[in-house]
Design a protein around this motif. Structure first.
Motif, PDB file in Angstrom:
ATOM      1  N   GLY A 130     -26.889  30.988 -33.769  1.00 51.43           N
ATOM      2  CA  GLY A 130     -26.169  29.781 -33.383  1.00 51.43           C
ATOM      3  C   GLY A 130     -24.997  30.085 -32.479  1.00 51.43           C
ATOM      4  N   TRP A 131     -24.622  29.078 -31.692  1.00 50.50           N
ATOM      5  CA  TRP A 131     -23.398  29.120 -30.902  1.00 50.50           C
ATOM      6  C   TRP A 131     -22.408  28.126 -31.505  1.00 50.50           C
ATOM      7  CZ3 TRP A 131     -21.828  32.407 -27.212  1.00 50.50           C
ATOM      8  CH2 TRP A 131     -22.784  33.181 -26.559  1.00 50.50           C
ATOM      9  N   PHE A 132     -21.154  28.533 -31.498  1.00 51.83           N
ATOM     10  CA  PHE A 132     -20.063  27.724 -32.022  1.00 51.83           C
ATOM     11  C   PHE A 132     -18.917  27.788 -31.025  1.00 51.83           C
ATOM     12  CE2 PHE A 132     -21.754  27.279 -36.341  1.00 51.83           C
ATOM     13  CZ  PHE A 132     -22.710  28.289 -36.331  1.00 51.83           C
ATOM     14  N   ARG A 133     -17.966  26.874 -31.154  1.00 47.54           N
ATOM     15  CA  ARG A 133     -16.807  26.925 -30.263  1.00 47.54           C
ATOM     16  C   ARG A 133     -15.566  26.454 -30.999  1.00 47.54           C
ATOM     17  NH1 ARG A 133     -18.421  22.055 -26.007  1.00 47.54           N
ATOM     18  NH2 ARG A 133     -18.070  20.299 -27.440  1.00 47.54           N
ATOM     19  N   GLN A 134     -14.435  26.930 -30.519  1.00 43.11           N
ATOM     20  CA  GLN A 134     -13.162  26.531 -31.101  1.00 43.11           C
ATOM     21  C   GLN A 134     -12.173  26.243 -29.985  1.00 43.11           C
ATOM     22  OE1 GLN A 134     -11.426  29.299 -33.925  1.00 43.11           O
ATOM     23  NE2 GLN A 134     -10.240  27.647 -34.871  1.00 43.11           N
ATOM     24  N   ALA A 135     -11.758  24.996 -29.898  1.00 48.65           N
ATOM     25  CA  ALA A 135     -10.762  24.580 -28.917  1.00 48.65           C
ATOM     26  C   ALA A 135      -9.365  24.771 -29.508  1.00 48.65           C
ATOM     27  CB  ALA A 135     -10.977  23.121 -28.546  1.00 48.65           C
ATOM     28  N   PRO A 136      -8.351  24.885 -28.667  1.00 50.84           N
ATOM     29  CA  PRO A 136      -6.988  25.081 -29.169  1.00 50.84           C
ATOM     30  C   PRO A 136      -6.583  23.988 -30.150  1.00 50.84           C
ATOM     31  CG  PRO A 136      -7.067  25.431 -26.809  1.00 50.84           C
ATOM     32  CD  PRO A 136      -8.410  24.903 -27.206  1.00 50.84           C
ATOM     33  N   LYS A 180      -7.950  23.144 -32.878  1.00 47.42           N
ATOM     34  CA  LYS A 180      -9.057  22.474 -33.571  1.00 47.42           C
ATOM     35  C   LYS A 180      -9.854  23.466 -34.410  1.00 47.42           C
ATOM     36  CE  LYS A 180      -9.725  18.701 -30.294  1.00 47.42           C
ATOM     37  NZ  LYS A 180     -10.718  17.919 -29.499  1.00 47.42           N
ATOM     38  N   GLU A 181     -10.632  22.917 -35.316  1.00 47.89           N
ATOM     39  CA  GLU A 181     -11.517  23.734 -36.135  1.00 47.89           C
ATOM     40  C   GLU A 181     -12.691  24.233 -35.290  1.00 47.89           C
ATOM     41  OE1 GLU A 181      -9.329  23.561 -39.459  1.00 47.89           O
ATOM     42  OE2 GLU A 181     -11.381  24.342 -39.608  1.00 47.89           O
ATOM     43  N   ARG A 182     -13.256  25.369 -35.714  1.00 46.05           N
ATOM     44  CA  ARG A 182     -14.468  25.846 -35.046  1.00 46.05           C
ATOM     45  C   ARG A 182     -15.600  24.864 -35.342  1.00 46.05           C
ATOM     46  NH1 ARG A 182     -14.608  31.777 -34.612  1.00 46.05           N
ATOM     47  NH2 ARG A 182     -13.865  31.661 -36.780  1.00 46.05           N
ATOM     48  N   GLU A 183     -16.402  24.570 -34.340  1.00 45.66           N
ATOM     49  CA  GLU A 183     -17.485  23.601 -34.516  1.00 45.66           C
ATOM     50  C   GLU A 183     -18.810  24.158 -34.019  1.00 45.66           C
ATOM     51  OE1 GLU A 183     -16.743  20.054 -32.225  1.00 45.66           O
ATOM     52  OE2 GLU A 183     -16.856  21.106 -30.314  1.00 45.66           O
ATOM     53  N   PHE A 184     -19.863  23.613 -34.586  1.00 47.07           N
ATOM     54  CA  PHE A 184     -21.225  23.983 -34.219  1.00 47.07           C
ATOM     55  C   PHE A 184     -21.562  23.427 -32.839  1.00 47.07           C
ATOM     56  CE2 PHE A 184     -25.706  24.614 -34.564  1.00 47.07           C
ATOM     57  CZ  PHE A 184     -26.297  23.449 -34.096  1.00 47.07           C
ATOM     58  N   ALA A 232     -13.015  25.881 -24.594  1.00 43.18           N
ATOM     59  CA  ALA A 232     -12.928  26.467 -25.933  1.00 43.18           C
ATOM     60  C   ALA A 232     -13.276  27.948 -25.842  1.00 43.18           C
ATOM     61  CB  ALA A 232     -13.892  25.775 -26.894  1.00 43.18           C
ATOM     62  N   VAL A 233     -13.049  28.641 -26.945  1.00 39.55           N
ATOM     63  CA  VAL A 233     -13.607  29.982 -27.103  1.00 39.55           C
ATOM     64  C   VAL A 233     -14.966  29.811 -27.779  1.00 39.55           C
ATOM     65  CG1 VAL A 233     -13.327  32.270 -28.111  1.00 39.55           C
ATOM     66  CG2 VAL A 233     -11.322  31.002 -27.302  1.00 39.55           C
TER      67      VAL A 233
END
Length: 120
Positions: free
Chosen positions: A35-41, A43-47, A92-93
């Motif tokens: 899976g790929w996930f991302r986390q914006a400044p 914010k919580e990491r999201e799917f 996001a990262v």
């Protein structure tokens, strides 16, 4: 010890494209969904997206459906995320992870991620 190394991020204008890669080692890559996930400044990491072990089944978050495509190359132990029509809110990262078959929970420690910045 599983190691995940993400790459391919960068700065792109809105409407542009990027292709992220995630190289995995330390586990039989082809046995697991990814899976790929991302986390914006702030914010919580999201799917973002996931792909089955075979690559035949994919699933996307509504926010990226139709714009992002996940794929994998089991011979290279690598999963990809093609991102088109990028929006500033995609900034996001981005991280990848192996997924538990039963409930798609993440299995591994997070890598360093790769930064994606979309300018308006």
């Amino acid at each position: 010890q599983v190691q995940l190394v993400e790459s391919g991020g960068g700065l792109v204008q809105a409407g542009g494209s990027l292709r992220l890669s995630c190289a995995a080692s330390g586990r039989t890559f082809s046995l697991y969904a990814m899976g790929w996930f991302r986390q914006a400044p702030g914010k919580e990491r999201e799917f973002v997206a996931r792909i089955s072990w075979s690559g035949h089944s994919t699933y996307y978050a509504d926010s990226v459906k139709g714009r992002f495509t996940i794929s994998r190359d089991n011979a290279k132990n690598t999963v990809y995320l093609q991102m088109n029509s990028l929006k500033p809110e995609d900034t996001a990262v981005y991280y990848c992870n192996s997924l538990r078959p039963i409930d798609y929970a993440t299995l591994d420690s997070w890598g360093q991620g790769t930064q994606v910045t979309v300018s308006s």
